[in-house]
Motif scaffolding. Structure first.
Motif, mmCIF file in Angstrom:
data_model
loop_
_atom_site.group_PDB
_atom_site.id
_atom_site.type_symbol
_atom_site.label_atom_id
_atom_site.label_comp_id
_atom_site.label_asym_id
_atom_site.label_seq_id
_atom_site.Cartn_x
_atom_site.Cartn_y
_atom_site.Cartn_z
ATOM 1 N N PRO A 13 0.810 -1.219 0.000
ATOM 2 C CA PRO A 13 0.000 0.000 0.000
ATOM 3 C C PRO A 13 0.843 1.269 0.000
ATOM 4 N N ASN A 14 1.865 1.291 0.862
ATOM 5 C CA ASN A 14 2.716 2.476 0.985
ATOM 6 C C ASN A 14 4.161 2.046 1.207
ATOM 7 N N ALA A 15 5.087 2.800 0.628
ATOM 8 C CA ALA A 15 6.512 2.527 0.818
ATOM 9 C C ALA A 15 7.296 3.825 0.705
ATOM 10 N N ALA A 16 8.384 3.880 1.442
ATOM 11 C CA ALA A 16 9.305 5.018 1.364
ATOM 12 C C ALA A 16 10.719 4.483 1.515
ATOM 13 N N ALA A 17 11.672 5.157 0.890
ATOM 14 C CA ALA A 17 13.054 4.688 0.931
ATOM 15 C C ALA A 17 14.007 5.866 0.810
ATOM 16 N N ALA A 18 15.229 5.657 1.255
ATOM 17 C CA ALA A 18 16.269 6.683 1.153
ATOM 18 C C ALA A 18 17.634 6.034 1.220
ATOM 19 N N VAL A 19 18.621 6.756 0.693
ATOM 20 C CA VAL A 19 20.022 6.336 0.749
ATOM 21 C C VAL A 19 20.837 7.482 1.327
ATOM 22 N N VAL A 20 21.721 7.152 2.277
ATOM 23 C CA VAL A 20 22.581 8.160 2.896
ATOM 24 C C VAL A 20 24.019 7.657 2.865
ATOM 25 N N ARG A 21 24.923 8.516 2.446
ATOM 26 C CA ARG A 21 26.338 8.149 2.391
ATOM 27 C C ARG A 21 26.985 8.252 3.773
ATOM 28 N N ALA A 22 28.176 7.719 3.872
ATOM 29 C CA ALA A 22 28.892 7.699 5.144
ATOM 30 C C ALA A 22 29.209 9.097 5.657
ATOM 31 N N ASP A 23 29.262 10.089 4.747
ATOM 32 C CA ASP A 23 29.521 11.460 5.188
ATOM 33 C C ASP A 23 28.241 12.180 5.607
ATOM 34 N N GLY A 24 27.111 11.453 5.642
ATOM 35 C CA GLY A 24 25.850 12.044 6.059
ATOM 36 C C GLY A 24 25.031 12.646 4.942
ATOM 37 N N THR A 25 25.545 12.639 3.713
ATOM 38 C CA THR A 25 24.816 13.192 2.577
ATOM 39 C C THR A 25 23.677 12.259 2.175
ATOM 40 N N VAL A 26 22.465 12.778 2.161
ATOM 41 C CA VAL A 26 21.320 12.010 1.674
ATOM 42 C C VAL A 26 21.312 12.150 0.157
ATOM 43 N N VAL A 27 21.570 11.065 -0.539
ATOM 44 C CA VAL A 27 21.728 11.131 -1.992
ATOM 45 C C VAL A 27 20.448 10.811 -2.746
ATOM 46 N N GLY A 28 19.419 10.383 -2.025
ATOM 47 C CA GLY A 28 18.152 10.129 -2.702
ATOM 48 C C GLY A 28 17.072 9.710 -1.732
ATOM 49 N N THR A 29 15.847 10.117 -2.017
ATOM 50 C CA THR A 29 14.688 9.663 -1.250
ATOM 51 C C THR A 29 13.550 9.407 -2.225
ATOM 52 N N HIS A 30 12.593 8.591 -1.805
ATOM 53 C CA HIS A 30 11.405 8.341 -2.621
ATOM 54 C C HIS A 30 10.261 7.940 -1.700
ATOM 55 N N GLY A 31 9.100 8.463 -1.975
ATOM 56 C CA GLY A 31 7.924 8.122 -1.180
ATOM 57 C C GLY A 31 7.766 9.021 0.035
ATOM 58 N N PRO A 32 6.793 8.707 0.882
ATOM 59 C CA PRO A 32 6.483 9.541 2.056
ATOM 60 C C PRO A 32 7.477 9.315 3.194
ATOM 61 N N THR A 33 8.623 9.978 3.111
ATOM 62 C CA THR A 33 9.704 9.719 4.061
ATOM 63 C C THR A 33 9.408 10.246 5.465
ATOM 64 N N GLY A 34 8.374 11.051 5.608
ATOM 65 C CA GLY A 34 7.988 11.530 6.935
ATOM 66 C C GLY A 34 6.854 10.735 7.548
ATOM 67 N N ARG A 35 6.393 9.700 6.857
ATOM 68 C CA ARG A 35 5.280 8.879 7.337
ATOM 69 C C ARG A 35 5.781 7.862 8.360
ATOM 70 N N PRO A 36 5.128 7.750 9.517
ATOM 71 C CA PRO A 36 5.521 6.733 10.491
ATOM 72 C C PRO A 36 5.081 5.333 10.036
ATOM 73 N N PHE A 37 5.983 4.387 10.192
ATOM 74 C CA PHE A 37 5.710 2.984 9.884
ATOM 75 C C PHE A 37 6.110 2.130 11.092
ATOM 76 N N PRO A 38 5.384 1.058 11.386
ATOM 77 C CA PRO A 38 5.865 0.099 12.391
ATOM 78 C C PRO A 38 7.158 -0.549 11.891
#
Length: 273
Positions: A13-38
């Motif tokens: 129904p819903n999915a969100a994803a992100a990638v963060v590099r070791a230096d803390g740089t968020v290089v990409g996000t997709h979907g509702p990244t602020g949505r709470p999920f169990p």
């Protein structure tokens, strides 16, 4: 990152994803990244990190007794205490088998609560969530499986694990190093693994097959997945981490979808270095 858009094809129904590099740089996000999920068992790395803070603060020692007779904090973190999966019942002598155990993490939470005189959910908040700005993350129940969080918050955690500020980097290195090498055991959802390697609260990929990460994931990859259709992996060789949260229970769909997704993410990371 174009690879993250693959979550749109997942049967959830819903999915969100992100990638963060070791230096803390968020290089990409997709979907509702602020949505709470169990989180289900992705709660465990958060609980383990709080346990390691308690260790560095001197509240507990890794080799002090905790859990069933003969077990220690280290055993509980590494799923080698001998406790059953969901029962506070000893199934094996500590250190002899890799028995994945929610009960073990509940025993760990109780031990830290007694040592610090702070309820474990509150200790987790003070030790990890608040310092990292993880304001959308909460634990109301078992430290094994009852966390709720967002991709945005878990990105903060994944950045911390890659470049620690709350812990000494040597402690994190120990957490991603195999405890009791060579033990066999069942990886939930994937069957018997020889060996079934774990660190301190983190599962270590090594040469496990089948596995929920990708065929191109390095053996040093570590992290966790949850039965609520969630995962967090950190690949030190790729110098990046990936978080994916969904609201469909883990099952054959995830076994099929997650590895090619991870391989696509790693390929895109390699192409953009």
């Amino acid at each position: 990152m174009q690879s993250l858009a693959m979550i749109e094809n997942w049967p959830v129904p819903n999915a969100a994803a992100a990638v963060v590099r070791a230096d803390g740089t968020v290089v990409g996000t997709h979907g509702p990244t602020g949505r709470p999920f169990p989180l289900a068992s992705v709660t465990k790395p958060l609980a383990a990190y709080a346990a390691l803070v308690a260790y560095e603060e001197g509240a507990v020692e890794l080799d002090e007794p905790a859990g069933p007779e003969g077990s220690t904090v280290r055993h509980l973190l590494a799923h080698t205490s001998g406790l059953a999966f969901d029962e506070h019942r000893a199934m094996a002598a500590p250190g002899t088998r890799r028995l994945y155990s929610n009960a073990g993490f509940e025993a760990l939470g109780d031990h830290i609560a007694k040592a610090t005189d702070i309820p474990f959910p509150e200790y987790l908040r003070q030790a990890v969530l608040e310092p990292l700005g993880m304001t959308a993350t909460s634990l109301d129940g078992s430290p094994a499986k009852d966390g709720v969080s967002t991709v945005d918050d878990l990105v903060r955690f994944a950045a911390e694990v890659q470049a620690p500020r709350l812990l000494d980097p040597r402690t994190v290195l120990e957490a991603m190093t195999v405890v009791h090498p060579g033990l066999t055991g069942i990886l939930p959802g994937y069957g018997h693994q020889r060996p079934n390697d774990w660190g301190l609260g983190f599962e270590i990929r090594d040469s496990k097959s089948p596995h929920w990460t990708g065929s191109s994931s390095s053996p040093r990859t570590f992290g966790h997945f949850g039965q609520s259709g969630t995962f967090l992996w950190i690949d030190p060789d790729a110098r990046a981490a990936c978080v994916a949260l969904t609201d469909r229970a883990f099952g054959p769909w995830a076994i099929e979808a997650w590895p090619p997704f991870t391989d696509a993410v790693l390929a895109e990371l390699a192409a953009t270095r």
